[in-house]
Design a protein around this motif. Structure first.
Motif, mmCIF file in Angstrom:
data_model
loop_
_atom_site.group_PDB
_atom_site.id
_atom_site.type_symbol
_atom_site.label_atom_id
_atom_site.label_comp_id
_atom_site.label_asym_id
_atom_site.label_seq_id
_atom_site.Cartn_x
_atom_site.Cartn_y
_atom_site.Cartn_z
ATOM 1 N N GLY A 127 -4.670 3.372 -0.958
ATOM 2 C CA GLY A 127 -3.593 4.038 -0.254
ATOM 3 C C GLY A 127 -3.149 3.328 1.007
ATOM 4 O O GLY A 127 -3.929 2.659 1.678
ATOM 5 N N GLY A 128 -1.877 3.456 1.292
ATOM 6 C CA GLY A 128 -1.295 2.867 2.480
ATOM 7 C C GLY A 128 0.164 3.250 2.568
ATOM 8 O O GLY A 128 0.680 4.001 1.743
ATOM 9 N N ASP A 129 0.831 2.706 3.581
ATOM 10 C CA ASP A 129 2.225 3.038 3.837
ATOM 11 C C ASP A 129 3.195 1.930 3.465
ATOM 12 O O ASP A 129 4.378 2.164 3.298
ATOM 13 C CB ASP A 129 2.418 3.351 5.330
ATOM 14 C CG ASP A 129 1.493 4.444 5.794
ATOM 15 O OD1 ASP A 129 1.609 5.554 5.275
ATOM 16 O OD2 ASP A 129 0.645 4.177 6.667
ATOM 17 N N TYR A 130 2.695 0.693 3.376
ATOM 18 C CA TYR A 130 3.592 -0.440 3.177
ATOM 19 C C TYR A 130 2.874 -1.596 2.488
ATOM 20 O O TYR A 130 1.658 -1.606 2.353
ATOM 21 C CB TYR A 130 4.145 -0.921 4.521
ATOM 22 C CG TYR A 130 3.092 -1.548 5.410
ATOM 23 C CD1 TYR A 130 2.875 -2.925 5.400
ATOM 24 C CD2 TYR A 130 2.306 -0.778 6.260
ATOM 25 C CE1 TYR A 130 1.900 -3.507 6.203
ATOM 26 C CE2 TYR A 130 1.348 -1.344 7.067
ATOM 27 C CZ TYR A 130 1.149 -2.714 7.032
ATOM 28 O OH TYR A 130 0.184 -3.281 7.822
ATOM 29 N N VAL A 131 3.697 -2.573 2.054
ATOM 30 C CA VAL A 131 3.217 -3.867 1.575
ATOM 31 C C VAL A 131 4.022 -4.933 2.308
ATOM 32 O O VAL A 131 5.015 -4.620 2.965
ATOM 33 C CB VAL A 131 3.372 -4.025 0.044
ATOM 34 C CG1 VAL A 131 2.445 -3.077 -0.702
ATOM 35 C CG2 VAL A 131 4.811 -3.812 -0.391
ATOM 36 N N LEU A 132 3.618 -6.179 2.189
ATOM 37 C CA LEU A 132 4.320 -7.279 2.838
ATOM 38 C C LEU A 132 5.026 -8.136 1.801
ATOM 39 O O LEU A 132 4.444 -8.479 0.760
ATOM 40 C CB LEU A 132 3.335 -8.143 3.627
ATOM 41 C CG LEU A 132 2.614 -7.451 4.765
ATOM 42 C CD1 LEU A 132 1.577 -8.384 5.379
ATOM 43 C CD2 LEU A 132 3.599 -6.979 5.824
#
Length: 62
Positions: free
Chosen positions: A20-25
């Motif tokens: 889980g997380g909020d963003y990717v690069l």
């Protein structure tokens, strides 16, 4: 609120959140892409792209 980098498995028409997380690069520019705005990726390379422009850059290199 602290933002966290997500780990994603990119599938042909969708993606699966592994961690889980909020963003990717973006793999080309390093720009932050919020998961809500993630629309472009390469399944074979398992890379996300900020927009169609970055995806086209990678496609042209093949």
């Amino acid at each position: 609120m602290n933002k966290k980098l997500a780990k994603i498995k990119y599938l042909p028409n969708n993606f699966e959140i592994i961690e889980g997380g909020d963003y990717v690069l973006c793999a080309v520019t390093g720009k932050i892409i919020s998961l809500e705005n993630l629309n472009y990726w390469n399944v074979d390379l398992q890379e996300p792209y900020y927009s169609y422009k970055e995806a086209a850059i990678v496609r042209e290199k093949k």
